[in-house]
Design a protein around this motif. Structure first.
Motif, PDB file in Angstrom:
ATOM      1  N   LYS A  67       0.842  -1.198   0.000  1.00 43.44           N
ATOM      2  CA  LYS A  67       0.000   0.000   0.000  1.00 43.44           C
ATOM      3  C   LYS A  67       0.876   1.247   0.000  1.00 43.44           C
ATOM      4  CE  LYS A  67      -3.822  -2.205   2.327  1.00 43.44           C
ATOM      5  NZ  LYS A  67      -4.664  -2.231   3.501  1.00 43.44           N
ATOM      6  N   ARG A  68       0.420   2.245  -0.747  1.00 38.69           N
ATOM      7  CA  ARG A  68       1.189   3.488  -0.888  1.00 38.69           C
ATOM      8  C   ARG A  68       1.520   4.107   0.471  1.00 38.69           C
ATOM      9  NH1 ARG A  68       2.324   7.118  -4.906  1.00 38.69           N
ATOM     10  NH2 ARG A  68       2.707   9.229  -4.202  1.00 38.69           N
ATOM     11  N   GLN A  69       0.558   4.127   1.381  1.00 40.71           N
ATOM     12  CA  GLN A  69       0.782   4.741   2.696  1.00 40.71           C
ATOM     13  C   GLN A  69       1.884   3.993   3.464  1.00 40.71           C
ATOM     14  OE1 GLN A  69      -2.709   4.903   5.161  1.00 40.71           O
ATOM     15  NE2 GLN A  69      -1.850   6.523   6.443  1.00 40.71           N
ATOM     16  N   ILE A  71       4.352   2.227   2.108  1.00 42.19           N
ATOM     17  CA  ILE A  71       5.613   2.487   1.404  1.00 42.19           C
ATOM     18  C   ILE A  71       6.158   3.852   1.804  1.00 42.19           C
ATOM     19  CG2 ILE A  71       6.649   2.894  -0.865  1.00 42.19           C
ATOM     20  CD1 ILE A  71       4.589   0.789  -1.940  1.00 42.19           C
ATOM     21  N   GLU A  72       5.288   4.863   1.808  1.00 42.69           N
ATOM     22  CA  GLU A  72       5.724   6.212   2.171  1.00 42.69           C
ATOM     23  C   GLU A  72       6.180   6.275   3.626  1.00 42.69           C
ATOM     24  OE1 GLU A  72       2.444   8.717   1.068  1.00 42.69           O
ATOM     25  OE2 GLU A  72       3.010   8.688  -1.055  1.00 42.69           O
ATOM     26  N   ALA A  73       5.480   5.582   4.510  1.00 40.81           N
ATOM     27  CA  ALA A  73       5.885   5.555   5.917  1.00 40.81           C
ATOM     28  C   ALA A  73       7.251   4.896   6.062  1.00 40.81           C
ATOM     29  CB  ALA A  73       4.844   4.812   6.756  1.00 40.81           C
ATOM     30  N   HIS A  74       7.446   3.785   5.353  1.00 42.93           N
ATOM     31  CA  HIS A  74       8.733   3.086   5.417  1.00 42.93           C
ATOM     32  C   HIS A  74       9.858   3.975   4.885  1.00 42.93           C
ATOM     33  CE1 HIS A  74      11.442  -0.351   5.518  1.00 42.93           C
ATOM     34  NE2 HIS A  74      11.848  -0.001   4.312  1.00 42.93           N
ATOM     35  N   LEU A  75       9.629   4.640   3.754  1.00 38.89           N
ATOM     36  CA  LEU A  75      10.657   5.539   3.198  1.00 38.89           C
ATOM     37  C   LEU A  75      10.954   6.691   4.146  1.00 38.89           C
ATOM     38  CD1 LEU A  75       9.720   5.622  -0.571  1.00 38.89           C
ATOM     39  CD2 LEU A  75      11.736   4.597   0.469  1.00 38.89           C
TER      40      LEU A  75
END
Length: 141
Positions: A67-69, A71-75
């Protein structure tokens, strides 16, 4: 190989020899000088070094997100860790590997005995205490 005709593409060989030692740079920065672009590429090793920071050093494992959210949190977490790593290396003069491996040995333990809280800790050597003082002081160089 048997029954095959062997040949060398001399035109391709000549082109490869003519281009040997040349490096091309591609960018979307149209308003920058060639010197700026080449300089930016020369400093790319710092970014690459940060990405190569061993997950083993941080005792991390790969995480697969869909999920995009997520992925963004991980990055965000990865970039925060990279920024913190750079800050620690800059302030201490140690590599992050040296910093983590050295400080991993020192722990503080709190023991609850009835209403009393006891704190037990290994004494820090002078060099470790100095490193931690550099990190604690915002104005340290």
């Amino acid at each position: 190989m048997t029954g095959e005709t062997k040949s060398i593409d001399r035109d391709l060989e000549a082109k490869a020899r003519a281009l040997a030692g040349w490096k091309g740079y591609t960018t979307n920065l149209t308003d920058q000088t060639p010197e700026f672009v080449i300089g930016a590429y020369h400093h790319l090793w710092r970014i690459e070094k940060s990405f190569r920071m061993s997950k083993h050093d941080l005792q991390a494992r790969p995480i697969y997100h869909h999920k995009r959210q997520s992925i963004e949190a991980h990055l965000t977490i990865v970039f925060a860790a990279m920024a913190l790593t750079h800050w620690i290396e800059h302030r201490t003069g140690w590599s992050i590997r040296q910093f983590v491996r050295t400080l991993r040995r020192y722990r503080t333990v709190q023991i609850q005995a009835g209403t009393q809280t006891l704190t037990a800790a290994d004494p820090l050597p002078t060099d470790i205490a100095e490193i931690l003082a550099r990190l604690g002081s915002l104005n340290a160089r």
